[in-house]
Design a protein around this motif. Structure first.
Motif, PDB file in Angstrom:
ATOM      1  N   SER A   1     -25.444  -8.361  58.321  1.00  0.00           N
ATOM      2  CA  SER A   1     -25.670  -7.551  59.512  1.00  0.00           C
ATOM      3  C   SER A   1     -24.591  -6.491  59.705  1.00  0.00           C
ATOM      4  N   LEU A   2     -25.025  -5.250  59.889  1.00  0.00           N
ATOM      5  CA  LEU A   2     -24.076  -4.184  60.210  1.00  0.00           C
ATOM      6  C   LEU A   2     -23.600  -4.298  61.657  1.00  0.00           C
ATOM      7  N   ALA A   3     -24.343  -5.020  62.483  1.00  0.00           N
ATOM      8  CA  ALA A   3     -23.905  -5.242  63.866  1.00  0.00           C
ATOM      9  C   ALA A   3     -22.586  -6.013  63.876  1.00  0.00           C
ATOM     10  N   ALA A   4     -22.394  -6.915  62.929  1.00  0.00           N
ATOM     11  CA  ALA A   4     -21.137  -7.662  62.839  1.00  0.00           C
ATOM     12  C   ALA A   4     -19.984  -6.730  62.460  1.00  0.00           C
ATOM     13  N   VAL A   5     -20.250  -5.790  61.565  1.00  0.00           N
ATOM     14  CA  VAL A   5     -19.233  -4.803  61.178  1.00  0.00           C
ATOM     15  C   VAL A   5     -18.872  -3.949  62.393  1.00  0.00           C
ATOM     16  N   HIS A   6     -19.886  -3.519  63.128  1.00  0.00           N
ATOM     17  CA  HIS A   6     -19.666  -2.729  64.338  1.00  0.00           C
ATOM     18  C   HIS A   6     -18.803  -3.508  65.334  1.00  0.00           C
ATOM     19  N   LYS A   7     -19.081  -4.805  65.474  1.00  0.00           N
ATOM     20  CA  LYS A   7     -18.311  -5.647  66.394  1.00  0.00           C
ATOM     21  C   LYS A   7     -16.838  -5.695  65.986  1.00  0.00           C
ATOM     22  N   VAL A   8     -16.553  -5.808  64.676  1.00  0.00           N
ATOM     23  CA  VAL A   8     -15.170  -5.838  64.187  1.00  0.00           C
ATOM     24  C   VAL A   8     -14.447  -4.548  64.571  1.00  0.00           C
ATOM     25  N   LEU A   9     -15.072  -3.397  64.298  1.00  0.00           N
ATOM     26  CA  LEU A   9     -14.427  -2.122  64.599  1.00  0.00           C
ATOM     27  C   LEU A   9     -14.256  -1.921  66.111  1.00  0.00           C
ATOM     28  N   SER A  10     -15.199  -2.415  66.901  1.00  0.00           N
ATOM     29  CA  SER A  10     -15.089  -2.310  68.359  1.00  0.00           C
ATOM     30  C   SER A  10     -13.922  -3.145  68.879  1.00  0.00           C
ATOM     31  N   ILE A  11     -13.706  -4.295  68.298  1.00  0.00           N
ATOM     32  CA  ILE A  11     -12.576  -5.140  68.705  1.00  0.00           C
ATOM     33  C   ILE A  11     -11.267  -4.450  68.355  1.00  0.00           C
TER      34      ILE A  11
ATOM     35  N   THR B   1     -11.490  -4.594  56.102  1.00  0.00           N
ATOM     36  CA  THR B   1     -10.059  -4.728  56.384  1.00  0.00           C
ATOM     37  C   THR B   1      -9.291  -3.555  55.788  1.00  0.00           C
ATOM     38  N   GLU B   2      -9.636  -3.148  54.576  1.00  0.00           N
ATOM     39  CA  GLU B   2      -8.992  -1.980  53.951  1.00  0.00           C
ATOM     40  C   GLU B   2      -9.241  -0.725  54.780  1.00  0.00           C
ATOM     41  N   PHE B   3     -10.467  -0.549  55.257  1.00  0.00           N
ATOM     42  CA  PHE B   3     -10.808   0.611  56.080  1.00  0.00           C
ATOM     43  C   PHE B   3      -9.975   0.621  57.361  1.00  0.00           C
ATOM     44  N   VAL B   4      -9.891  -0.528  58.021  1.00  0.00           N
ATOM     45  CA  VAL B   4      -9.125  -0.621  59.268  1.00  0.00           C
ATOM     46  C   VAL B   4      -7.650  -0.294  59.015  1.00  0.00           C
ATOM     47  N   LYS B   5      -7.083  -0.854  57.958  1.00  0.00           N
ATOM     48  CA  LYS B   5      -5.667  -0.615  57.650  1.00  0.00           C
ATOM     49  C   LYS B   5      -5.404   0.853  57.297  1.00  0.00           C
ATOM     50  N   LYS B   6      -6.364   1.495  56.636  1.00  0.00           N
ATOM     51  CA  LYS B   6      -6.174   2.885  56.227  1.00  0.00           C
ATOM     52  C   LYS B   6      -6.247   3.844  57.412  1.00  0.00           C
ATOM     53  N   TRP B   7      -7.146   3.586  58.360  1.00  0.00           N
ATOM     54  CA  TRP B   7      -7.410   4.560  59.415  1.00  0.00           C
ATOM     55  C   TRP B   7      -6.827   4.190  60.769  1.00  0.00           C
TER      56      TRP B   7
ATOM     57  N   VAL C   1      -5.403   7.306  62.503  1.00  0.00           N
ATOM     58  CA  VAL C   1      -4.984   8.285  61.503  1.00  0.00           C
ATOM     59  C   VAL C   1      -5.918   9.482  61.514  1.00  0.00           C
ATOM     60  N   SER C   2      -7.222   9.235  61.552  1.00  0.00           N
ATOM     61  CA  SER C   2      -8.211  10.307  61.640  1.00  0.00           C
ATOM     62  C   SER C   2      -9.334   9.857  62.565  1.00  0.00           C
ATOM     63  N   ARG C   3      -9.366  10.437  63.750  1.00  0.00           N
ATOM     64  CA  ARG C   3     -10.431  10.084  64.698  1.00  0.00           C
ATOM     65  C   ARG C   3     -11.800  10.444  64.148  1.00  0.00           C
ATOM     66  N   GLU C   4     -11.847  11.513  63.380  1.00  0.00           N
ATOM     67  CA  GLU C   4     -13.139  11.964  62.848  1.00  0.00           C
ATOM     68  C   GLU C   4     -13.739  10.918  61.901  1.00  0.00           C
ATOM     69  N   VAL C   5     -12.925  10.355  61.041  1.00  0.00           N
ATOM     70  CA  VAL C   5     -13.414   9.321  60.115  1.00  0.00           C
ATOM     71  C   VAL C   5     -13.698   8.035  60.874  1.00  0.00           C
ATOM     72  N   TRP C   6     -12.764   7.621  61.739  1.00  0.00           N
ATOM     73  CA  TRP C   6     -12.924   6.365  62.476  1.00  0.00           C
ATOM     74  C   TRP C   6     -14.166   6.419  63.372  1.00  0.00           C
ATOM     75  N   LYS C   7     -14.275   7.455  64.166  1.00  0.00           N
ATOM     76  CA  LYS C   7     -15.429   7.589  65.067  1.00  0.00           C
ATOM     77  C   LYS C   7     -16.713   7.814  64.272  1.00  0.00           C
ATOM     78  N   GLY C   8     -16.602   8.527  63.155  1.00  0.00           N
ATOM     79  CA  GLY C   8     -17.766   8.734  62.298  1.00  0.00           C
ATOM     80  C   GLY C   8     -18.315   7.428  61.763  1.00  0.00           C
ATOM     81  N   MET C   9     -17.425   6.498  61.401  1.00  0.00           N
ATOM     82  CA  MET C   9     -17.879   5.192  60.909  1.00  0.00           C
ATOM     83  C   MET C   9     -18.568   4.415  62.032  1.00  0.00           C
ATOM     84  N   ILE C  10     -17.986   4.424  63.217  1.00  0.00           N
ATOM     85  CA  ILE C  10     -18.595   3.707  64.344  1.00  0.00           C
ATOM     86  C   ILE C  10     -19.952   4.323  64.698  1.00  0.00           C
ATOM     87  N   ASP C  11     -20.029   5.651  64.706  1.00  0.00           N
ATOM     88  CA  ASP C  11     -21.305   6.326  64.990  1.00  0.00           C
ATOM     89  C   ASP C  11     -22.339   6.052  63.896  1.00  0.00           C
ATOM     90  N   SER C  12     -21.908   6.029  62.643  1.00  0.00           N
ATOM     91  CA  SER C  12     -22.820   5.737  61.529  1.00  0.00           C
ATOM     92  C   SER C  12     -23.356   4.317  61.637  1.00  0.00           C
TER      93      SER C  12
END
Length: 186
Positions: free
Chosen positions: A86-96, A35-41, A107-118
């Motif tokens: 499961s990291l798949a659940a984390v991925h699902k949250v960010l995808s939603i 939640t902190e990550f989502v709010k920050k980026w 705020v930063s596509r590079e960080v946001w997309k980097g997290m999804i790619d990671s």
């Protein structure tokens, strides 16, 4: 909206730090860190996105008050994060969050997309080590380079050696030596 992209340093400190925090946490702590990550980026998020993490952390059942399928799936994904490693659940949250309408401002596509790619890399490798996946992603970008968008905001140091049709220097007084200004102008 979201026309310009901020170019981050190649070290990827923000991504690595967030990946480490998410990777080393479980349960309610992981929900809080996501939640902190989502709010920050992500900016301009609907209130239901920003409040759902707190509701899940407190154990509040908001399923009854969820007025849309989108809200319900987001809440269920956060509950899945809380109840599994499961990291798949984390991925699902960010995808939603990525699909929320109206679109949030990234705020930063590079960080946001980097997290999804990671997350995708870790999931495909059947690994729960998100930090290691982010590290591999960062190293790959260092070796083969990375895409520099047409419209980007950056420091002179990060775009040194790259060519652009146009550049805008906002404040010449920010340059402490003529060499740095020369790099910016050329």
């Amino acid at each position: 909206r979201n026309r310009y992209v901020t170019l981050e340093d190649v070290e990827g400190k923000e991504l690595l730090h967030a990946a480490e925090r998410i990777s080393t946490s479980t349960g309610v702590e992981r929900v809080t860190r996501i939640t902190e990550f989502v709010k920050k980026w992500q900016g301009n998020l609907p209130a239901w996105v920003t409040s759902a993490g707190s509701a899940v952390a407190l154990g509040t059942n908001v399923r009854r008050s969820a007025s849309s399928a989108e809200r319900l799936s987001f809440y269920d994904a956060l509950v899945e994060v809380r109840d599994s490693d499961s990291l798949a659940a984390v991925h699902k949250v960010l995808s939603i969050v990525d699909a929320v309408e109206p679109r949030p401002v990234t705020v930063s596509r590079e960080v946001w997309k980097g997290m999804i790619d990671s997350l995708g890399m870790a999931i495909s490798a059947n690994s729960n080590d998100l930090h290691a996946a982010a590290w591999r992603l960062r190293d790959r970008a260092r070796r083969i380079g990375r895409f520099v968008p047409r419209h980007c905001l950056s420091t002179t140091l990060l775009v040194k050696g790259l060519q652009f049709d146009r550049a805008l220097v906002l404040d010449v007084s920010d340059f402490h030596d003529p060499e740095t200004l020369y790099v910016a102008l050329t």
